[in-house]
Design a protein around this motif. Structure first.
Motif, PDB file in Angstrom:
ATOM      1  N   LEU A  88     -67.849  83.455 114.144  1.00 31.94           N
ATOM      2  CA  LEU A  88     -67.634  82.464 115.192  1.00 31.94           C
ATOM      3  C   LEU A  88     -67.392  81.064 114.621  1.00 31.94           C
ATOM      4  O   LEU A  88     -66.466  80.366 115.045  1.00 31.94           O
ATOM      5  CB  LEU A  88     -68.817  82.467 116.161  1.00 31.94           C
ATOM      6  N   ALA A  89     -68.193  80.644 113.660  1.00 32.85           N
ATOM      7  CA  ALA A  89     -68.021  79.297 113.097  1.00 32.85           C
ATOM      8  C   ALA A  89     -66.660  79.160 112.416  1.00 32.85           C
ATOM      9  O   ALA A  89     -65.967  78.150 112.588  1.00 32.85           O
ATOM     10  CB  ALA A  89     -69.145  78.975 112.118  1.00 32.85           C
ATOM     11  N   GLN A  90     -66.251  80.156 111.673  1.00 34.72           N
ATOM     12  CA  GLN A  90     -64.959  80.127 110.984  1.00 34.72           C
ATOM     13  C   GLN A  90     -63.816  80.062 112.008  1.00 34.72           C
ATOM     14  O   GLN A  90     -62.850  79.329 111.819  1.00 34.72           O
ATOM     15  CB  GLN A  90     -64.807  81.362 110.099  1.00 34.72           C
ATOM     16  N   THR A  91     -63.924  80.823 113.083  1.00 28.69           N
ATOM     17  CA  THR A  91     -62.884  80.835 114.113  1.00 28.69           C
ATOM     18  C   THR A  91     -62.828  79.494 114.822  1.00 28.69           C
ATOM     19  O   THR A  91     -61.750  78.942 115.056  1.00 28.69           O
ATOM     20  CB  THR A  91     -63.127  81.974 115.120  1.00 28.69           C
ATOM     21  N   TRP A  92     -63.997  78.938 115.147  1.00 32.02           N
ATOM     22  CA  TRP A  92     -64.023  77.628 115.781  1.00 32.02           C
ATOM     23  C   TRP A  92     -63.392  76.584 114.863  1.00 32.02           C
ATOM     24  O   TRP A  92     -62.637  75.717 115.309  1.00 32.02           O
ATOM     25  CB  TRP A  92     -65.455  77.230 116.121  1.00 32.02           C
ATOM     26  N   VAL A 131     -61.715  63.100 114.876  1.00 31.63           N
ATOM     27  CA  VAL A 131     -62.797  62.350 114.221  1.00 31.63           C
ATOM     28  C   VAL A 131     -64.090  63.158 114.260  1.00 31.63           C
ATOM     29  O   VAL A 131     -64.784  63.301 113.243  1.00 31.63           O
ATOM     30  CB  VAL A 131     -62.990  60.967 114.882  1.00 31.63           C
ATOM     31  N   ARG A 132     -64.417  63.700 115.415  1.00 28.48           N
ATOM     32  CA  ARG A 132     -65.656  64.477 115.552  1.00 28.48           C
ATOM     33  C   ARG A 132     -65.642  65.720 114.667  1.00 28.48           C
ATOM     34  O   ARG A 132     -66.641  66.059 114.036  1.00 28.48           O
ATOM     35  CB  ARG A 132     -65.862  64.861 117.018  1.00 28.48           C
ATOM     36  N   TYR A 133     -64.491  66.388 114.627  1.00 31.49           N
ATOM     37  CA  TYR A 133     -64.366  67.576 113.779  1.00 31.49           C
ATOM     38  C   TYR A 133     -64.518  67.200 112.303  1.00 31.49           C
ATOM     39  O   TYR A 133     -65.178  67.915 111.536  1.00 31.49           O
ATOM     40  CB  TYR A 133     -63.028  68.261 114.054  1.00 31.49           C
ATOM     41  N   GLN A 134     -63.944  66.081 111.895  1.00 33.65           N
ATOM     42  CA  GLN A 134     -64.076  65.643 110.501  1.00 33.65           C
ATOM     43  C   GLN A 134     -65.523  65.313 110.157  1.00 33.65           C
ATOM     44  O   GLN A 134     -65.968  65.588 109.033  1.00 33.65           O
ATOM     45  CB  GLN A 134     -63.165  64.445 110.234  1.00 33.65           C
ATOM     46  N   VAL A 135     -66.257  64.750 111.096  1.00 31.91           N
ATOM     47  CA  VAL A 135     -67.677  64.478 110.873  1.00 31.91           C
ATOM     48  C   VAL A 135     -68.419  65.795 110.639  1.00 31.91           C
ATOM     49  O   VAL A 135     -69.200  65.918 109.690  1.00 31.91           O
ATOM     50  CB  VAL A 135     -68.292  63.694 112.056  1.00 31.91           C
ATOM     51  N   LEU A 136     -68.161  66.786 111.481  1.00 30.61           N
ATOM     52  CA  LEU A 136     -68.810  68.086 111.311  1.00 30.61           C
ATOM     53  C   LEU A 136     -68.439  68.718 109.981  1.00 30.61           C
ATOM     54  O   LEU A 136     -69.313  69.215 109.256  1.00 30.61           O
ATOM     55  CB  LEU A 136     -68.447  69.031 112.463  1.00 30.61           C
ATOM     56  N   LEU A 163     -73.913  63.712 116.559  1.00 28.47           N
ATOM     57  CA  LEU A 163     -73.420  65.001 116.048  1.00 28.47           C
ATOM     58  C   LEU A 163     -74.176  65.421 114.796  1.00 28.47           C
ATOM     59  O   LEU A 163     -74.508  66.599 114.628  1.00 28.47           O
ATOM     60  CB  LEU A 163     -71.915  64.924 115.756  1.00 28.47           C
ATOM     61  N   LEU A 164     -74.456  64.470 113.918  1.00 26.08           N
ATOM     62  CA  LEU A 164     -75.186  64.783 112.692  1.00 26.08           C
ATOM     63  C   LEU A 164     -76.624  65.218 112.995  1.00 26.08           C
ATOM     64  O   LEU A 164     -77.146  66.130 112.354  1.00 26.08           O
ATOM     65  CB  LEU A 164     -75.147  63.600 111.736  1.00 26.08           C
ATOM     66  N   GLU A 169     -80.440  69.752 113.529  1.00 28.29           N
ATOM     67  CA  GLU A 169     -81.423  70.466 114.344  1.00 28.29           C
ATOM     68  C   GLU A 169     -80.980  71.880 114.724  1.00 28.29           C
ATOM     69  O   GLU A 169     -81.792  72.800 114.720  1.00 28.29           O
ATOM     70  CB  GLU A 169     -81.721  69.674 115.616  1.00 28.29           C
ATOM     71  N   ASP A 170     -79.693  72.042 115.091  1.00 30.28           N
ATOM     72  CA  ASP A 170     -79.251  73.307 115.680  1.00 30.28           C
ATOM     73  C   ASP A 170     -78.093  73.976 114.957  1.00 30.28           C
ATOM     74  O   ASP A 170     -77.701  75.083 115.334  1.00 30.28           O
ATOM     75  CB  ASP A 170     -78.873  73.097 117.150  1.00 30.28           C
ATOM     76  N   GLY A 171     -77.493  73.330 113.973  1.00 34.59           N
ATOM     77  CA  GLY A 171     -76.439  73.955 113.190  1.00 34.59           C
ATOM     78  C   GLY A 171     -75.032  73.743 113.721  1.00 34.59           C
ATOM     79  O   GLY A 171     -74.803  73.114 114.754  1.00 34.59           O
ATOM     80  N   ALA A 172     -74.093  74.318 112.987  1.00 31.07           N
ATOM     81  CA  ALA A 172     -72.670  74.105 113.242  1.00 31.07           C
ATOM     82  C   ALA A 172     -72.213  74.642 114.588  1.00 31.07           C
ATOM     83  O   ALA A 172     -71.398  74.015 115.269  1.00 31.07           O
ATOM     84  CB  ALA A 172     -71.838  74.718 112.122  1.00 31.07           C
TER      85      ALA A 172
END
Length: 191
Positions: A88-92, A131-136, A163-164, A169-172
């Motif tokens: 799921l994380a890779q697909t997202w 921007v948000r995706y780059q932060v993640l 986001l950080l 706390e909860d992961g990617a």
């Protein structure tokens, strides 16, 4: 199924039929995509990923999308296959990367739209998501808030901090879902 979810799924089914993902595979051109089509396609895909994340099985997912066309069903199935194969994380991540590539290709072709226009609205949403995706991505590669925040425009720092914190706390997956929510909020509420 709750009524709100049913109407939400109906809206998704309509969207999957109306906006086919032309050129949305890795290494493909993005043809005549617009900022709007890049954004709407991504919104549809991340919504499906959120439903998968919430535990919808393949049959439950396609049954939850009333009136879905066969091409749309095939796209949902392909997305589900990718999740099963890649995770799921890779697909997202792949969907968000494709969104960046799609919007960049539009920018390369037509430039920046007028700020106060329909395309300007979708351009804004694409930029905020990027921007948000780059932060993640930076956090996932081990960068700290001290590494990330100084590089951002001050207007983006509060969101990046949130986001950080969520990532810590909860992961990617939680952050990807939050990115999806924020993208849909941007698309639907800033027109």
């Amino acid at each position: 199924m709750p009524a709100a979810l049913a109407s939400f799924c109906l809206a998704l089914a309509c969207g999957l039929q109306a906006y086919p993902a032309q050129g949305s595979g890795p290494g493909q051109t993005f043809g005549q995509q617009s900022y709007e089509s890049c954004s709407l396609i991504t919104s549809e895909y991340v919504t499906v990923l959120q439903l998968i994340h919430r535990g919808f099985s393949r049959p439950a997912l396609t049954e939850a999308l009333p009136g879905i066309s066969e091409p749309a069903r095939q796209r949902v199935t392909a997305l589900y296959d990718t999740v099963e194969d890649q995770g799921l994380a890779q697909t997202w991540g792949a969907v968000n990367s494709e969104y960046v590539r799609c919007a960049t290709a539009v920018h390369d072709r037509v430039g920046q739209p007028p700020r106060i226009s329909r395309e300007g609205h979708f351009h804004f949403c694409a930029g905020e998501n990027k921007v948000r995706y780059q932060v993640l991505r930076a956090a996932m590669q081990g960068a700290s808030a001290g590494d990330i925040l100084p590089q951002l425009n001050p207007i983006h720092r509060p969101t990046a901090k949130a986001l950080l914190t969520l990532y810590g706390e909860d992961g990617a997956l939680a952050v990807y879902s939050a990115l999806a929510d924020e993208l849909k909020h941007c698309i639907n509420n800033n027109l």
